[in-house]
Design an enzyme around this catalytic site. Structure first.
Site, PDB file in Angstrom:
ATOM      1  N   ASP A 361      -3.142   5.510  11.171  1.00 52.67           N
ATOM      2  CA  ASP A 361      -1.717   5.655   9.987  1.00 52.67           C
ATOM      3  C   ASP A 361      -2.102   6.897   9.112  1.00 52.67           C
ATOM      4  O   ASP A 361      -1.276   7.359   8.870  1.00 52.67           O
ATOM      5  CB  ASP A 361      -1.818   4.399   9.511  1.00 52.67           C
ATOM      6  N   TYR A 449       4.278  -2.479   8.612  1.00 52.72           N
ATOM      7  CA  TYR A 449       3.007  -2.656   7.772  1.00 52.72           C
ATOM      8  C   TYR A 449       2.899  -2.431   6.677  1.00 52.72           C
ATOM      9  O   TYR A 449       3.330  -1.248   6.346  1.00 52.72           O
ATOM     10  CB  TYR A 449       1.756  -2.652   8.717  1.00 52.72           C
TER      11      TYR A 449
HETATM   12 CU   LIG Z   1      -2.373  -7.297  11.379  1.00 55.58          CU
END
Ligand SMILES: [Cu+2]
Ligand SMILES: *[C@@H]1O[C@H](CO)[C@@H](O)[C@H](O)[C@H]1NC(C)=O
Ligand SMILES: *[C@@H]1O[C@H](CO)[C@@H](O)[C@H](O)[C@H]1NC(C)=O
Ligand SMILES: *[C@@H]1O[C@H](CO)[C@@H](O)[C@H](O)[C@H]1NC(C)=O
Length: 717
Positions: A361, A449
């Site tokens: 990421d 996320y």
């Molecule tokens: Cu996770």
């Protein structure tokens, strides 16, 4: 009439006298009362400034750098853009900018620099894409020219830009086959929301072009489209040619999970929580905060001083962290630079639509680029100070990421140190000190996320580095509605978390770059190993005991460390030439918290993710070795990771060394993670060992009741 008038006059007089007396006799109380009513906090103008700052974006246009590590200003970014647009190779076509950030000066220049000195030459590190190639450039702002230019120094591409992502989604959405597939599943194109998972790198098929996967979800009836995947549908898009490379549709038999109960917004909840409500809560600072931020970046608090900045890729960078010696008052270096260098998230599903999910990421999307404004009172407490990021879009223009980092003092009711003496010897002692800490925080929303990154500084010299996970699971559609329908439950590799929704098992690994400089640059890693010693026959009633054995890591190989619960060691970064009065070397140890090791054996992942194979690595300082997974991570083969650098097996004893630590989470989802996950956290500490002569907060004062106001609900006004 007369009497009425008189009564009226007396009443007014009484009121006036009362108000006068109130003001005269209770100045402190008044101050507290007014301070306590949050609408009208007169005690501190700073508060008002901070509160308005949250709502009104700061104007950064006139700002100038004050410190060698200050990020590029708006003016400087504009200047870089001007220099690049008249740079010969870019004359015919201004390339998209994929990274543009301060090219940090040589470490020695920064260390020698003192407040008031002229700044070392300001430089920019720029990564652009031109004709499918990655160009890495250094722009010298003073010379007004490009001073270095490398093409494809490594395999892989720079961070994708927001433009890349929206273009890829447009390409997918205008692909006729997607329309057909969506309609076949009962989802009109207008209700599709697509995301762009990165492709990882899985062999030569995907070489030579920059691609992304596109996967789509139904946003019909919910904002939480992540819980409604069109399973089995994956479109591979060429990011540069802007065309579909591959269209995969295998899951038409799998229903799109329902929208009910997926919305996580407060306004969308249709019944109250079955719980006694918690009263509003806020920790107050009647005398204002104890920290200050000078020139926008130098944070000063208690015995700490450090440089804090936002970064498009790393998110938040802490530099030049120094703590004041508790005896001499001298500022002592602890860490030159610390930041989350990479965030690797592999999913555990070999399915055609899932195998590639192995995100990096930081290097692929950017932890700063995806860090949205923090929400006052809920992301950070009331008295937090907010810091903006100044980033660069793909056209090379600066933009402000407002309120991206917050800085606040935390008092969570914890204890700094204590002792009480039971009166068995005829006297009783009770001593306790409250623990107040300083936190710098940001939150990145990398797609589904959310990652909350905290750097927490304690007055006893400890630094706690914490990561918390929240947001949405990456889920997989299934025909199963409940576990009873699954013929062979043992064969399910991931659990069912809602009807037709599987929460796929995955890991999160966050690798930190920790350039420790304990007192000076030359440091050594010492492993303090607990070894079992057998006693000699007859020596002691004990047969064996544990002994702390020190072992110096001489080369990079000695510092490739896997944590072992049953063969424990401590890991100290020491300065061998800085000794305490007893002769112990000054040091800081890294104290791992709850963590998980990377067990990835997927053959093609192996090299790319090799930087997570050890929890600890130490490398000699090298200005270009900043990014654990490589400078160019997107589709990289893993030819520029710590694992490769460490193979040089350089000498690391009494050298300027960098410590790398990977914190891990195995995530086996459960129903509570649906539709949005409550926070899961882990942390590790950098803790002084023989750095101070004795407990550095021995002389810290306790709090007394009289110092603290008691706030009551403000009268209605
Ligand atoms: Cu996770
Ligand atoms: C998608 O397909 C439907 C049905 O075939 C058609 O009516 C619609 O125009 C198509 N939409 C697009 C954007 O092609
Ligand atoms: C660090 O050690 C190197 C030798 O490894 C030496 O040349 C250098 O002078 C030392 N630096 C400091 C600041 O002590
Ligand atoms: C510094 O790192 C780069 C990239 O890994 C490497 O090419 C270079 O040789 C390194 N320099 C030294 C002195 O190790």
């Amino acid at each position: 009439m007369e009497t009425a008038s008189y009564a009226h006059f007396t009443f007014i007089l009484f009121v006036v006298l009362f108000i006068f007396a109130y003001f005269w006799y209770l100045p402190n109380k008044l101050d507290f009362q007014l301070w306590c009513t949050s609408k009208n906090r007169i005690h501190s103008n700073l508060d008002l400034v901070l509160e308005t700052q949250i709502h009104k974006p700061n104007d950064h246009t006139g700002e100038t750098p004050h410190h060698p590590l200050d990020p590029l200003t708006i003016q400087e970014i504009n200047k870089v853009r001007t220099i690049l647009s008249s740079y010969e190779p870019f004359l015919s076509c201004f390339p998209p900018i994929h990274y543009l950030s301060l090219g940090e000066p040589d470490k020695h220049r920064v260390l020698w620099w003192k407040q008031g000195d002229p700044l070392p030459p300001r430089k920019a590190l720029v990564i652009v894409l031109l004709n499918g190639q990655s160009h890495v450039l250094t722009v010298d702002l003073e010379l007004g020219q490009v001073t270095s230019h490398e093409i494809n120094p490594w395999s892989g591409y720079p961070m994708v830009s927001m433009d890349d992502l929206s273009a890829a989604i447009q390409v997918a959405l205008s692909h006729q086959e997607l329309n057909q597939s969506a309609i076949a599943r009962g989802v009109p194109l207008s209700e599709l929301t697509c995301i762009t998972p990165s492709p990882g790198w899985f062999g030569p098929d995907e070489e030579g072009r920059r691609v992304t996967k596109v996967q789509c979800f139904s946003s019909q009836g919910t904002v939480n489209f992540y819980m409604r995947p069109l399973e089995g549908l994956t479109i591979t898009v060429d990011l540069d040619k802007k065309e579909v490379v591959e269209f995969l549709d295998k899951g038409r038999g799998i229903p799109v999970p329902k929208a009910t109960n997926t919305d996580y917004r407060y306004t969308a909840q249709d019944k109250p929580l079955e719980m006694e409500p918690i009263n509003p809560i806020s920790i107050e600072q009647p005398k204002g905060p104890s920290f200050s931020i000078e020139n926008r970046h130098m944070v000063k608090w208690a015995n700490w001083i450090f440089h804090l900045k936002a970064d498009q890729r790393a998110g938040m960078i802490i530099s030049r962290a120094m703590v004041r010696d508790s005896e001499t008052g001298v500022l002592r270096s602890v860490m030159y630079k610390g930041f989350s260098s990479e965030l690797f998230v592999p999913y555990m599903d070999p399915d055609e639509n899932w195998y590639f999910k192995s995100y990096m990421d930081a290097g692929e999307f950017g932890l700063g680029a995806t860090a949205m404004s923090l929400m006052p009172l809920n992301d950070c407490p009331r008295y937090a100070h907010y810091v903006d990021g100044i980033f660069v879009s793909s056209d090379g223009k600066p933009y402000v990421q407002p309120n991206m980092i917050c800085v606040f003092e935390r008092y969570a009711g914890d204890i700094g140190w204590r002792h009480s003496e039971i009166p068995v010897n005829g006297f009783e002692i009770k001593e306790a000190r409250a623990k107040v800490t300083l936190v710098a925080r940001m939150a990145a929303s990398v797609g589904n996320y959310d990652y909350i990154f905290d750097w927490e500084f304690q007055t006893d010299g400890l630094i706690r580095i914490k990561v918390s996970l929240s947001g949405m699971l990456m889920v997989k559609g299934t025909t199963y509605q409940n576990v009873y329908q699954i013929p062979n439950q043992e064969e399910m590799s991931s659990p069912l978390v809602s009807e037709n929704v599987i929460g796929v098992v995955h890991d999160h690994f966050i690798t930190y770059h920790l350039d420790m400089d304990i007192d000076d640059t030359n440091n050594t890693l010492v492993k303090v190993h607990l070894v079992k010693e057998e006693t000699l026959p007859g020596e002691s009633p004990r047969k064996s005991y544990l002994k702390a054995k020190r072992e110096t890591a001489k080369t990079e190989e000695d510092a490739r460390i896997k944590l072992k619960l049953y063969d424990p060691s401590e890991f100290h970064v020491i300065n061998p030439s800085r000794r305490s009065r007893l002769g112990n070397p000054a040091g800081y140890k890294i104290v791992p918290g709850a963590t998980a090791a990377s067990l990835i054996t997927l053959i093609l992942h192996k090299k790319r993710s090799a930087f997570t194979n050890n929890q600890i690595w130490v490398t000699p300082y090298n200005r270009t070795e900043q990014w654990a997974g490589g400078l160019l991570v997107y589709q990289s083969k893993g030819d520029d990771t710590i694992a490769v650098w460490s193979q040089r097996n350089r000498n690391i004893e009494n050298k300027d060394i960098v410590l790398w630590y990977t914190m891990g989470f195995h995530h086996i989802p459960c129903q509570e993670d649906f539709p949005v996950m409550p926070i899961v956290s882990s942390s590790f500490d950098l803790k002084p060992v023989n750095f101070f002569e004795s407990n550095p907060i021995l002389r810290a004062a306790p709090f007394f009741e009289k110092d603290l106001p008691v706030c009551r609900p403000a009268a209605s006004s």
